[in-house]
Motif scaffolding. Structure first.
Motif, PDB file in Angstrom:
ATOM      1  N   GLN A 118      -0.953  30.590 101.297  1.00 22.75           N
ATOM      2  CA  GLN A 118       0.491  30.180 100.296  1.00 22.75           C
ATOM      3  C   GLN A 118       0.771  28.665 100.466  1.00 22.75           C
ATOM      4  N   ASP A 119       0.813  28.225 101.717  1.00 19.19           N
ATOM      5  CA  ASP A 119       1.414  27.038 101.899  1.00 19.19           C
ATOM      6  C   ASP A 119       0.260  26.264 102.741  1.00 19.19           C
ATOM      7  N   GLN A 120      -0.299  25.279 101.967  1.00 19.77           N
ATOM      8  CA  GLN A 120      -1.479  24.617 102.455  1.00 19.77           C
ATOM      9  C   GLN A 120      -0.981  23.672 103.801  1.00 19.77           C
ATOM     10  N   MET A 121       0.229  22.915 103.509  1.00 23.80           N
ATOM     11  CA  MET A 121       0.508  21.986 104.518  1.00 23.80           C
ATOM     12  C   MET A 121       1.228  22.590 105.867  1.00 23.80           C
ATOM     13  N   GLN A 122       1.870  23.861 105.441  1.00 23.55           N
ATOM     14  CA  GLN A 122       2.634  24.307 106.661  1.00 23.55           C
ATOM     15  C   GLN A 122       1.321  25.111 107.375  1.00 23.55           C
TER      16      GLN A 122
END
Length: 205
Positions: free
Chosen positions: A113-117
């Motif tokens: 859902q959140d690539q950078m996280q």
């Protein structure tokens, strides 16, 4: 989670991600894992046959899909290797800082859902000097393929379990604070370019 996500998507991913050209590229990356390994998106257990038991001490894996987790546990049993596979998401890993020698992500960063996280969490749990190995598909470098990716992605995502076609790969890993030490890239053979751009390599913390 509906019928499609529980029953169809695991089969779709299992089939699509184990094609011969993809397995050839997995074979370039997975055997480089060493020590205590964390595999992100371990569902399906496709990589399990490729680990080098002489280099790896333990493998822990996380995946949010119950259907894929079932397949992963069956694959681990078939390989006769002890794996610890648990339900979880890459954005919130249940591990202490500096816990792993290697973090492996193959065709996973496209669907988190959140690539950078997810990358921040991977870096957190990796020990200093540890390696992140990656093989991912994502944003194509040429304009025509990229245009088709943008057109197809809104329809593709719900079909393919949230898979994105337009995310950056190596540049995102570098942006997350990793140092890229080896990389390669190219289109998958016999694959439409909108789906076929892949990048793979190694980064360190």
């Amino acid at each position: 989670m509906g019928f499609w996500d529980r029953h169809v998507v695991p089969r779709l991913i299992g089939c699509a991600c184990s094609q011969k050209p993809i397995m050839k590229r997995r074979a370039k990356v997975v055997p480089l894992a060493e020590g205590k390994v964390l595999e992100l998106g371990a569902g399906g257990g496709i990589n399990f046959q490729l680990y080098d038991p002489a280099r790896v001490s333990t493998v822990q894996g996380v995946d949010p899909s119950p259907g894929l987790l079932k397949r992963a546990r069956e694959a681990a049993h078939a390989e006769g290797i002890e794996f610890d596979i648990a339900e979880g998401v890459a954005e919130n890993l249940p591990f202490d800082d500096d816990s792993f020698d290697t973090v492996l992500a193959t065709f996973t960063l496209c669907s988190v859902q959140d690539q950078m996280q997810s990358l921040a969490e991977a870096r957190r749990v990796l020990r200093p000097g540890g390696k992140m190995l990656f093989l991912e598909h994502g944003a194509a470098p040429d304009a025509k393929a990229a245009k088709w990716q943008r057109r197809i992605e809104p329809v593709w995502k719900p079909i393919a379990g949230g898979c994105h076609l337009t995310r950056p790969i190596t540049s995102a890993i570098a942006q997350a604070g990793f140092r890229i030490v080896a990389q390669d890239q190219g289109y998958m053979p016999k694959t439409p370019r909108a789906f076929g751009w892949t990048e793979w390599g190694e980064a360190t913390k």
